[in-house]
Design a protein around this motif. Structure first.
Motif, PDB file in Angstrom:
ATOM      1  N   ILE A  99       0.815  -1.212   0.000  1.00 46.07           N
ATOM      2  CA  ILE A  99       0.000   0.000   0.000  1.00 46.07           C
ATOM      3  C   ILE A  99       0.851   1.266   0.000  1.00 46.07           C
ATOM      4  N   GLY A 100       1.953   1.261   0.727  1.00 52.30           N
ATOM      5  CA  GLY A 100       2.819   2.430   0.775  1.00 52.30           C
ATOM      6  C   GLY A 100       3.437   2.793  -0.560  1.00 52.30           C
ATOM      7  N   LYS A 101       3.395   1.836  -1.513  1.00 52.72           N
ATOM      8  CA  LYS A 101       3.947   2.072  -2.853  1.00 52.72           C
ATOM      9  C   LYS A 101       2.875   2.074  -3.941  1.00 52.72           C
ATOM     10  N   ALA A 102       1.633   1.731  -3.567  1.00 56.12           N
ATOM     11  CA  ALA A 102       0.639   1.344  -4.568  1.00 56.12           C
ATOM     12  C   ALA A 102      -0.379   2.406  -4.933  1.00 56.12           C
ATOM     13  N   PHE A 103      -0.374   3.562  -4.281  1.00 54.91           N
ATOM     14  CA  PHE A 103      -1.380   4.572  -4.584  1.00 54.91           C
ATOM     15  C   PHE A 103      -1.353   4.931  -6.073  1.00 54.91           C
ATOM     16  N   ASP A 104      -2.519   5.213  -6.614  1.00 53.77           N
ATOM     17  CA  ASP A 104      -2.593   5.712  -7.985  1.00 53.77           C
ATOM     18  C   ASP A 104      -1.626   6.882  -8.159  1.00 53.77           C
ATOM     19  N   THR A 105      -0.928   6.893  -9.278  1.00 55.22           N
ATOM     20  CA  THR A 105       0.042   7.928  -9.702  1.00 55.22           C
ATOM     21  C   THR A 105       1.400   7.799  -9.026  1.00 55.22           C
ATOM     22  N   PHE A 106       1.636   6.755  -8.222  1.00 56.54           N
ATOM     23  CA  PHE A 106       2.889   6.657  -7.469  1.00 56.54           C
ATOM     24  C   PHE A 106       4.053   6.069  -8.271  1.00 56.54           C
ATOM     25  N   CYS A 107       3.853   5.825  -9.574  1.00 56.77           N
ATOM     26  CA  CYS A 107       4.976   5.316 -10.378  1.00 56.77           C
ATOM     27  C   CYS A 107       5.058   6.008 -11.732  1.00 56.77           C
ATOM     28  N   PRO A 108       5.486   7.281 -11.753  1.00 55.13           N
ATOM     29  CA  PRO A 108       5.726   7.935 -13.034  1.00 55.13           C
ATOM     30  C   PRO A 108       6.816   7.218 -13.836  1.00 55.13           C
ATOM     31  N   LEU A 109       6.602   7.105 -15.155  1.00 52.68           N
ATOM     32  CA  LEU A 109       7.568   6.504 -16.073  1.00 52.68           C
ATOM     33  C   LEU A 109       7.758   7.421 -17.270  1.00 52.68           C
ATOM     34  N   GLY A 110       8.986   7.429 -17.838  1.00 49.37           N
ATOM     35  CA  GLY A 110       9.219   8.183 -19.068  1.00 49.37           C
ATOM     36  C   GLY A 110      10.546   8.928 -19.036  1.00 49.37           C
ATOM     37  N   PRO A 111      10.766   9.865 -19.922  1.00 48.69           N
ATOM     38  CA  PRO A 111       9.844  10.276 -20.985  1.00 48.69           C
ATOM     39  C   PRO A 111       9.879   9.370 -22.215  1.00 48.69           C
ATOM     40  N   VAL A 112      10.944   8.533 -22.323  1.00 54.19           N
ATOM     41  CA  VAL A 112      11.119   7.656 -23.477  1.00 54.19           C
ATOM     42  C   VAL A 112      11.703   6.333 -22.994  1.00 54.19           C
ATOM     43  N   ILE A 113      11.710   5.355 -23.891  1.00 55.62           N
ATOM     44  CA  ILE A 113      12.500   4.137 -23.700  1.00 55.62           C
ATOM     45  C   ILE A 113      13.759   4.308 -24.533  1.00 55.62           C
ATOM     46  N   ALA A 114      14.915   4.217 -23.895  1.00 55.58           N
ATOM     47  CA  ALA A 114      16.192   4.340 -24.593  1.00 55.58           C
ATOM     48  C   ALA A 114      16.800   2.956 -24.770  1.00 55.58           C
ATOM     49  N   THR A 115      17.249   2.668 -25.964  1.00 58.14           N
ATOM     50  CA  THR A 115      17.863   1.374 -26.249  1.00 58.14           C
ATOM     51  C   THR A 115      19.375   1.548 -26.384  1.00 58.14           C
ATOM     52  N   GLY A 116      20.087   0.433 -26.260  1.00 56.49           N
ATOM     53  CA  GLY A 116      21.529   0.430 -26.514  1.00 56.49           C
ATOM     54  C   GLY A 116      22.380   1.048 -25.433  1.00 56.49           C
ATOM     55  N   LEU A 117      21.847   1.210 -24.221  1.00 56.78           N
ATOM     56  CA  LEU A 117      22.615   1.814 -23.138  1.00 56.78           C
ATOM     57  C   LEU A 117      23.411   0.761 -22.367  1.00 56.78           C
ATOM     58  N   ASP A 118      24.530   1.187 -21.790  1.00 56.35           N
ATOM     59  CA  ASP A 118      25.265   0.369 -20.836  1.00 56.35           C
ATOM     60  C   ASP A 118      24.705   0.689 -19.459  1.00 56.35           C
ATOM     61  N   ALA A 119      23.859  -0.206 -18.955  1.00 60.58           N
ATOM     62  CA  ALA A 119      23.156   0.075 -17.702  1.00 60.58           C
ATOM     63  C   ALA A 119      24.052  -0.040 -16.483  1.00 60.58           C
ATOM     64  N   GLY A 120      25.287  -0.448 -16.669  1.00 62.41           N
ATOM     65  CA  GLY A 120      26.192  -0.614 -15.536  1.00 62.41           C
ATOM     66  C   GLY A 120      26.874   0.660 -15.075  1.00 62.41           C
ATOM     67  N   ARG A 121      26.687   1.753 -15.809  1.00 63.68           N
ATOM     68  CA  ARG A 121      27.354   3.005 -15.435  1.00 63.68           C
ATOM     69  C   ARG A 121      26.566   4.194 -15.966  1.00 63.68           C
ATOM     70  N   LEU A 122      25.413   4.450 -15.352  1.00 68.48           N
ATOM     71  CA  LEU A 122      24.563   5.564 -15.739  1.00 68.48           C
ATOM     72  C   LEU A 122      24.318   6.469 -14.541  1.00 68.48           C
ATOM     73  N   ARG A 123      24.405   7.760 -14.752  1.00 70.68           N
ATOM     74  CA  ARG A 123      24.127   8.713 -13.682  1.00 70.68           C
ATOM     75  C   ARG A 123      22.623   8.816 -13.470  1.00 70.68           C
ATOM     76  N   VAL A 124      22.181   8.756 -12.211  1.00 66.61           N
ATOM     77  CA  VAL A 124      20.764   8.799 -11.840  1.00 66.61           C
ATOM     78  C   VAL A 124      20.572   9.958 -10.870  1.00 66.61           C
ATOM     79  N   GLN A 125      19.719  10.922 -11.244  1.00 65.10           N
ATOM     80  CA  GLN A 125      19.547  12.129 -10.434  1.00 65.10           C
ATOM     81  C   GLN A 125      18.069  12.418 -10.161  1.00 65.10           C
ATOM     82  N   ALA A 126      17.836  13.114  -9.060  1.00 67.00           N
ATOM     83  CA  ALA A 126      16.507  13.640  -8.756  1.00 67.00           C
ATOM     84  C   ALA A 126      16.661  15.055  -8.236  1.00 67.00           C
ATOM     85  N   SER A 127      15.739  15.915  -8.638  1.00 70.74           N
ATOM     86  CA  SER A 127      15.685  17.271  -8.091  1.00 70.74           C
ATOM     87  C   SER A 127      14.238  17.603  -7.782  1.00 70.74           C
TER      88      SER A 127
END
Length: 257
Positions: A156-184
């Motif tokens: 329930i703490g994770k399940a409320f409507d709108t609690f999982c925004p996704l996007g803006p695109v699906i990117a292919t061909g990335l090396d997922a082992g070294r990607l910068r992840v930020q939030a502001s």
């Protein structure tokens, strides 16, 4: 390649993003990346969640820095949980802070998008089943979450409507082992991590989950969040930025009484 799902005046389409243009695809990109021969202008469409109603799997406590931040024990196996598809919203759609909310946090996450069906996938073959990656915000109501977890629950703490925004695109061909992840939030940096800090890698996560669950095209797996999670209140604007993908922006509103 960056693939977007979007609303045009003549319907909902997928397209390959090239500069300010979307090269429309025929049907779903999970069937074939066949171009329709139509070009849509980015400023004339509305970007939607890259997947309309995906199965959502997520891994908790999967960044070494976040484990330390939370004072948690280092997991021996991926800590999986699921969320309902109704939690999904797209770029610029509001995250609704529910009436029950006391402490709501953002969590910037790299999300895996599965492109090929499989079960009992070997780790060395796992990336063959990955279509690409998108940004996710695993929004969490901490008071409810902390009441659930001592009983072995996490929903329930994770399940409320709108609690999982996704996007803006699906990117292919990335090396997922070294990607910068930020939030502001409101332009102020909150999270700044790198997938090199993942406890369990993308191939391991995909392989591990597939031992039990047949993975299907369009499934989404959230890989965990780096340190720096923090509060969201009505009026905030949260942005999740991942190298090679782009920025997922969502305003936060309070649910009406």
């Amino acid at each position: 390649m960056k693939i977007a799902r979007y609303q045009h005046h003549d319907g909902i389409h997928y397209g390959v993003l090239e500069g300010d243009c979307l090269k429309r695809l025929v049907g779903s990109p999970f069937n074939a990346l066949q171009r329709a021969g139509t070009t849509d202008q980015l400023d004339e469409v509305r970007l939607l969640s890259p997947l309309p109603a995906p199965r959502l799997f997520a891994v908790g406590m999967n960044y070494v820095g976040h484990i330390a931040e939370a004072g948690a024990r280092t997991p021996e196996i991926p800590q999986f949980f699921m969320m309902p598809s109704t939690a999904v919203v797209g770029p610029d759609e509001p995250v609704v802070r529910p009436r029950e909310a006391q402490v709501v946090h953002h969590e910037a996450e790299l999300a895996i998008v599965i492109g090929r069906k499989g079960r009992r996938i070997a780790e060395e073959k796992a990336l063959e089943h990955v279509f690409g990656y998108t940004c996710a915000n695993d929004v969490s109501e901490r008071v409810i979450q902390n009441r659930e977890m001592p009983y072995g629950c996490l929903l329930i703490g994770k399940a409320f409507d709108t609690f999982c925004p996704l996007g803006p695109v699906i990117a292919t061909g990335l090396d997922a082992g070294r990607l910068r992840v930020q939030a502001s939030v409101n332009g102020t940096a909150r999270q700044d991590g790198n997938t090199s800090d993942l406890l369990f890698s993308v191939p391991f996560i995909v392989s591990y989950l597939s031992q039990a669950v047949t993975l299907l095209p369009g499934d989404v797996i959230l890989t965990g969040t780096p340190s720096g999670v923090g509060p969201l209140v009505g009026g905030d604007v949260c942005e999740i930025t991942i190298e090679g993908i782009g920025t997922l922006r969502n305003p936060v509103v309070d649910e009406a009484a």
